[in-house]
Design an enzyme around this catalytic site. Structure first.
Site, PDB file in Angstrom:
ATOM      1  N   SER A 185       0.800  -1.238   0.000  1.00 15.97           N
ATOM      2  CA  SER A 185       0.000   0.000   0.000  1.00 15.97           C
ATOM      3  C   SER A 185       0.828   1.282   0.000  1.00 15.97           C
ATOM      4  CB  SER A 185      -0.948   0.024   1.200  1.00 15.97           C
ATOM      5  OG  SER A 185      -1.972  -0.915   1.013  1.00 15.97           O
ATOM      6  N   LYS A 212       0.469   3.388  -2.994  1.00 16.67           N
ATOM      7  CA  LYS A 212      -0.714   4.242  -3.182  1.00 16.67           C
ATOM      8  C   LYS A 212      -0.379   5.736  -3.088  1.00 16.67           C
ATOM      9  CE  LYS A 212      -3.608   0.501  -1.382  1.00 16.67           C
ATOM     10  NZ  LYS A 212      -4.415   0.021  -0.246  1.00 16.67           N
ATOM     11  N   TYR A 248      -3.706  -2.797 -10.264  1.00 17.82           N
ATOM     12  CA  TYR A 248      -3.624  -2.579  -8.809  1.00 17.82           C
ATOM     13  C   TYR A 248      -2.721  -3.630  -8.140  1.00 17.82           C
ATOM     14  CZ  TYR A 248      -5.062  -2.529  -3.915  1.00 17.82           C
ATOM     15  OH  TYR A 248      -5.055  -2.501  -2.543  1.00 17.82           O
ATOM     16  N   TYR A 306      -4.788   3.823   7.975  1.00 23.74           N
ATOM     17  CA  TYR A 306      -6.156   3.299   8.129  1.00 23.74           C
ATOM     18  C   TYR A 306      -6.708   3.649   9.516  1.00 23.74           C
ATOM     19  CZ  TYR A 306      -4.053   1.091   4.187  1.00 23.74           C
ATOM     20  OH  TYR A 306      -3.376   0.902   3.041  1.00 23.74           O
ATOM     21  N   VAL A 363       1.206  -3.675   3.863  1.00 23.89           N
ATOM     22  CA  VAL A 363       1.202  -4.970   4.571  1.00 23.89           C
ATOM     23  C   VAL A 363       2.476  -5.784   4.351  1.00 23.89           C
ATOM     24  CG1 VAL A 363      -1.290  -5.320   4.853  1.00 23.89           C
ATOM     25  CG2 VAL A 363      -0.168  -6.117   2.772  1.00 23.89           C
TER      26      VAL A 363
HETATM   27  O1  DON Z   1      -4.898  -4.883  -1.581  1.00 24.01           O
HETATM   28  C1  DON Z   1      -4.298  -5.370  -0.632  1.00 24.01           C
HETATM   29  O2  DON Z   1      -4.853  -5.941   0.293  1.00 24.01           O
HETATM   30  C2  DON Z   1      -2.777  -5.240  -0.644  1.00 24.01           C
HETATM   31  N1  DON Z   1      -2.265  -5.321  -1.978  1.00 24.01           N
HETATM   32  C3  DON Z   1      -2.342  -3.938  -0.051  1.00 24.01           C
HETATM   33  C4  DON Z   1      -2.912  -3.683   1.333  1.00 24.01           C
HETATM   34  C5  DON Z   1      -1.996  -2.930   2.227  1.00 24.01           C
HETATM   35  O3  DON Z   1      -0.804  -2.858   2.020  1.00 24.01           O
HETATM   36  C6  DON Z   1      -2.601  -2.362   3.458  1.00 24.01           C
HETATM   37  N2  DON Z   1      -1.589  -1.735   4.282  1.00 24.01           N
HETATM   38  N3  DON Z   1      -1.267  -1.785   5.382  1.00 24.01           N
END
Ligand code: DON
Length: 309
Positions: A64, A67, A191, A243, A261
């Site tokens: 993320s 983003k 994405y 978040y 993540v």
């Molecule tokens: O879409 C997802 O769930 C992952 N590609 C990215 C989520 C993420 O990194 C949330 N961050 N803490």
């Protein structure tokens, strides 16, 4: 050795030795294989200094954190019209939550929750083939990081594609409100691949410098974004970048930050430095446990906070 050198080295050594490391993300199978004992920290100052310690040269899945860069690109393409498609409010919900989307009729709360980032990807994709959109994102990262070796980890992208049922649900749900312009498969493909970009802490700290330097690329002096846009991206990172853990991160660290993540966090000390930290173990909100702790210590030692000395 400078204060910054000492701080980075001492914090990295302490974090590497700690036993409380959080839990590695398991819902993307490829990320579950990452060694939880890794810890890297890198700081790129606006004056051109880079200080790095621990596993700061090892590439990890930025997830993320990507983003921040897709938001920058989408704002470059459509400017403030982006805010018709996505909000600017903290969600107070987990990053992959679907509940608010129904009440708010397919308009995601902010560009960092998954639904919002999928919308941002849709904006970048319009008028392009998925391959071109992805190449554009990668080109931008290589440019701001000043490093042509930044790459997309195809195994991570494939792993998420196989198991990304929640994101497929979010994208289809938004499509049902007519909120995505491109085919769901194309949007998700781009994405998943931009989330699977692999970078080291050093590369990520370099890439974030424009947010610390009022929108300028420090080496060339070129404007990446206007100073106002850099401030606004930083504001969104501060309010939404972690978040439903964003309030706690602002309270403890006092700097804009964006987590992933994969265990990475990009933090910005405006006018001073861009900071990247990586520790794969996560807390209950899906943010790097030791990453946040390291940033808390670094910000305190350096007197870096957007709220004053
Ligand atoms: O879409 C997802 O769930 C992952 N590609 C990215 C989520 C993420 O990194 C949330 N961050 N803490």
């Amino acid at each position: 050795m400078s204060d910054l050198d000492n701080a980075v080295r001492e914090i990295a050594a302490e974090m590497k030795a700690r036993a409380d490391r959080g839990a590695v993300a398991r819902y993307i199978p490829e990320l579950a294989r990452v060694d939880p004992s890794a810890f890297g920290l890198a700081v790129a100052t606006v004056d051109g200094e880079v200080v790095a310690a621990g596993d700061a040269e090892a590439p990890f899945s930025i997830q993320s954190v990507s983003k921040v860069f897709t938001l920058t690109l989408a704002l470059g393409l459509v400017g403030d019209r982006l805010w018709r498609r996505v909000g600017r409010e903290p969600s107070g919900n987990p990053f992959n939550s679907i509940v608010q989307l129904e009440r708010e009729r397919g308009v995601p709360r902010n560009p960092f929750i998954n639904a919002g980032a999928i919308t941002v990807t849709d904006v970048i994709l319009s008028g392009h083939q998925p391959r071109e959109a992805l190449a554009e994102i990668l080109r931008f990262l290589r440019f701001v990081a000043e490093d042509e070796t930044v790459y997309i980890d195809k195994a991570v992208a494939a792993s998420e594609k196989r198991t990304g049922f929640r994101n497929a649900a979010l994208a289809n749900y938004m499509k049902s409100f007519d909120r995505l312009d491109n085919p769901v498969d194309f949007v998700l493909g781009v994405y998943f691949h931009h989330c699977a970009i692999a970078m080291s802490c050093r590369q990520l700290a370099m890439a974030g410098r424009y947010l610390a330097a009022a929108g300028r690329h420090p080496t060339t002096g070129m404007s990446v974004v206007s100073p106002e846009r850099a401030r606004r991206i930083n504001a969104l990172m501060l309010t939404c970048g972690h978040y439903d853990g964003s309030g706690d991160f602002a309270f403890r660290v006092g700097l804009p930050g964006k987590s992933g993540v994969g265990g990475g966090i990009l933090a910005v000390a405006p006018g001073k430095a861009s900071i990247a930290v990586w520790s794969p173990g996560l807390d209950a909100n899906g943010n790097s446990h030791l990453g946040a702790l390291a940033l808390e210590q670094l910000a305190k030692r350096m007197g870096w906070s957007v709220f004053g000395e």
